[in-house]
Scaffold this motif. Structure first.
Motif, mmCIF file in Angstrom:
data_model
loop_
_atom_site.group_PDB
_atom_site.id
_atom_site.type_symbol
_atom_site.label_atom_id
_atom_site.label_comp_id
_atom_site.label_asym_id
_atom_site.label_seq_id
_atom_site.Cartn_x
_atom_site.Cartn_y
_atom_site.Cartn_z
ATOM 1 N N GLU A 154 -4.486 -11.137 -20.824
ATOM 2 C CA GLU A 154 -5.288 -10.344 -21.612
ATOM 3 C C GLU A 154 -5.526 -8.745 -20.960
ATOM 4 O O GLU A 154 -5.201 -7.705 -21.673
ATOM 5 C CB GLU A 154 -6.683 -10.767 -21.903
ATOM 6 C CG GLU A 154 -6.922 -12.038 -22.626
ATOM 7 C CD GLU A 154 -7.298 -11.964 -24.291
ATOM 8 O OE1 GLU A 154 -7.609 -10.804 -24.595
ATOM 9 O OE2 GLU A 154 -6.929 -12.721 -24.907
ATOM 10 N N THR A 157 -1.961 -7.153 -21.142
ATOM 11 C CA THR A 157 -1.612 -6.613 -22.386
ATOM 12 C C THR A 157 -2.277 -5.560 -22.897
ATOM 13 O O THR A 157 -1.338 -4.694 -23.596
ATOM 14 C CB THR A 157 -1.865 -8.095 -23.496
ATOM 15 O OG1 THR A 157 -1.150 -9.076 -22.960
ATOM 16 C CG2 THR A 157 -1.435 -7.629 -24.842
ATOM 17 N N ASP A 158 -3.597 -5.523 -22.489
ATOM 18 C CA ASP A 158 -4.263 -4.259 -23.059
ATOM 19 C C ASP A 158 -3.579 -2.949 -22.377
ATOM 20 O O ASP A 158 -3.512 -1.892 -22.844
ATOM 21 C CB ASP A 158 -5.716 -4.483 -22.515
ATOM 22 C CG ASP A 158 -6.616 -5.426 -23.434
ATOM 23 O OD1 ASP A 158 -5.916 -5.589 -24.656
ATOM 24 O OD2 ASP A 158 -7.598 -5.821 -23.089
ATOM 25 N N THR A 159 -3.063 -3.281 -20.923
ATOM 26 C CA THR A 159 -2.843 -2.204 -20.256
ATOM 27 C C THR A 159 -1.414 -1.769 -20.921
ATOM 28 O O THR A 159 -1.174 -0.476 -21.200
ATOM 29 C CB THR A 159 -2.735 -2.569 -18.882
ATOM 30 O OG1 THR A 159 -3.942 -2.772 -18.382
ATOM 31 C CG2 THR A 159 -2.245 -1.411 -18.109
ATOM 32 N N ARG A 161 -0.418 -2.132 -24.012
ATOM 33 C CA ARG A 161 -0.515 -1.646 -25.108
ATOM 34 C C ARG A 161 -0.714 -0.221 -25.103
ATOM 35 O O ARG A 161 -0.046 0.499 -25.909
ATOM 36 C CB ARG A 161 -1.597 -2.287 -25.885
ATOM 37 C CG ARG A 161 -1.780 -1.748 -27.362
ATOM 38 C CD ARG A 161 -2.950 -2.569 -28.097
ATOM 39 N NE ARG A 161 -4.106 -2.129 -27.478
ATOM 40 C CZ ARG A 161 -5.050 -2.736 -26.843
ATOM 41 N NH1 ARG A 161 -4.598 -4.165 -26.397
ATOM 42 N NH2 ARG A 161 -6.322 -2.474 -26.249
ATOM 43 N N VAL A 244 -4.390 -5.716 -32.947
ATOM 44 C CA VAL A 244 -4.305 -6.015 -31.315
ATOM 45 C C VAL A 244 -4.525 -7.192 -31.261
ATOM 46 O O VAL A 244 -3.983 -7.719 -30.332
ATOM 47 C CB VAL A 244 -5.491 -4.944 -30.829
ATOM 48 C CG1 VAL A 244 -5.823 -5.378 -29.343
ATOM 49 C CG2 VAL A 244 -5.123 -3.570 -31.182
ATOM 50 N N ARG A 245 -5.647 -7.912 -31.782
ATOM 51 C CA ARG A 245 -5.854 -9.314 -31.333
ATOM 52 C C ARG A 245 -6.162 -10.236 -32.745
ATOM 53 O O ARG A 245 -6.739 -9.833 -33.791
ATOM 54 C CB ARG A 245 -7.235 -9.449 -30.802
ATOM 55 C CG ARG A 245 -7.139 -9.110 -29.416
ATOM 56 C CD ARG A 245 -8.604 -8.978 -28.790
ATOM 57 N NE ARG A 245 -8.444 -9.163 -27.296
ATOM 58 C CZ ARG A 245 -8.054 -7.844 -26.358
ATOM 59 N NH1 ARG A 245 -7.873 -6.825 -27.305
ATOM 60 N NH2 ARG A 245 -7.976 -7.989 -25.201
#
Length: 275
Positions: A154, A157-159, A161, A244-245
């Motif tokens: 998680e 992935t956030d990074t 993005r 995003v999710r």
């Protein structure tokens, strides 16, 4: 191949169901499996399938080169799905158990994603979809190795993005709760490999866990079939503005609400009932 999607962990469960479903929807699916016998089985079922072991860097890079040739460098999507769960209390798990967990569930995903991004950038489009878990943002006892690997996915992935902002490549997370797959059977194998049940202070808990993992069907009334991942996966691959999710199953939505609104100690009391 104009609509090529590489998918990992396709021998059973979510990967298997989604590979067949996307192929029927007209995607040029490139399924992959860790075991050669599964590769042959999926080929016999009509899927394009290659060998890819997420715990082996050479296997990953060889698979990417094979995909590059098959697609003429025009890979549109990647579905990172291959993973397993290592049960056991953290105090009982040797460090090697966590290394193996991360090798498949995290480091392999990093190597694979890093290798395909240049293709997507060169083509001016790309979608990366990460199959995470509700355990990627809340923790359960006796799931520490798996929790840690999914929390890492998680954050990673956030990074990515943020780093992909403004580029033609978009990345999304799918966060399933309980899904009916072979996950329990695979977890049971990992459990026996590393846990000494008889000499642990959690012996009684482990025996209960063992009964649960040996059961063919989940006892969780909110469990959904693997097919529940198909719609969010297709949306993430095709929508002009993908989410995003994508949260799948009621427990995931409920836990996301709890995580956002409840104090940590209150949430701990809820989570302590699980496991």
């Amino acid at each position: 191949m104009k609509n090529a999607v590489l998918m990992t962990g396709c021998s059973t469960g979510i990967g298997y169901v989604c590979a067949h479903a996307l192929a029927k929807q007209g995607f040029d699916v490139i399924a992959s499996c860790r075991k050669l016998e599964d590769v042959e089985r999926l080929r016999e079922e009509g899927l394009t399938c290659i060998h890819l072991d997420l715990a082996d860097n050479d296997s990953i890079l060889n698979a990417v080169e094979e995909v590059r040739v098959m697609t003429d460098g025009k890979l549109m999507g990647l579905f990172n799905n291959g993973a397993y769960g290592q049960p056991g209390a953290l105090e009982d798990l040797p460090t090697d158990a966590l290394r193996k967990q991360f090798e498949t569930n995290f480091f392999g995903w990093h190597t694979l994603t890093q290798a395909v991004i240049p293709m997507m950038m060169a083509n001016g489009k790309g979608r990366i979809v990460q199959n995470s878990s509700v355990l990627g943002f809340v923790a359960l006892k006796f799931r520490g190795a798996y929790n840690a690997s999914k929390f890492a996915v998680e954050g990673w992935t956030d990074t990515l993005r943020l780093e992909l902002a403004g580029s033609p490549v978009k990345i999304s997370l799918i966060e399933p709760g309980p899904i009916e797959t072979r996950f329990r059977a695979n977890a049971l194998e990992a459990f026996y490999r590393f846990i000494d049940i008889e000499n642990s202070r959690f012996r009684s808990d482990y025996l209960a866990q063992q009964d649960r993992m040996e059961s063919e069907n989940s006892t969780n009334k909110y469990t959904l079939p693997s097919e529940s991942i198909i719609a969010p996966l297709i949306h993430a691959l095709t929508a002009e503005d993908p989410k995003v999710r994508y949260r799948v199953t009621k427990p995931t939505h409920y836990m996301a609400w709890c995580k956002r609104l409840l104090p940590s100690k209150t949430l701990d009391k809820i989570l302590a009932k699980g496991g």
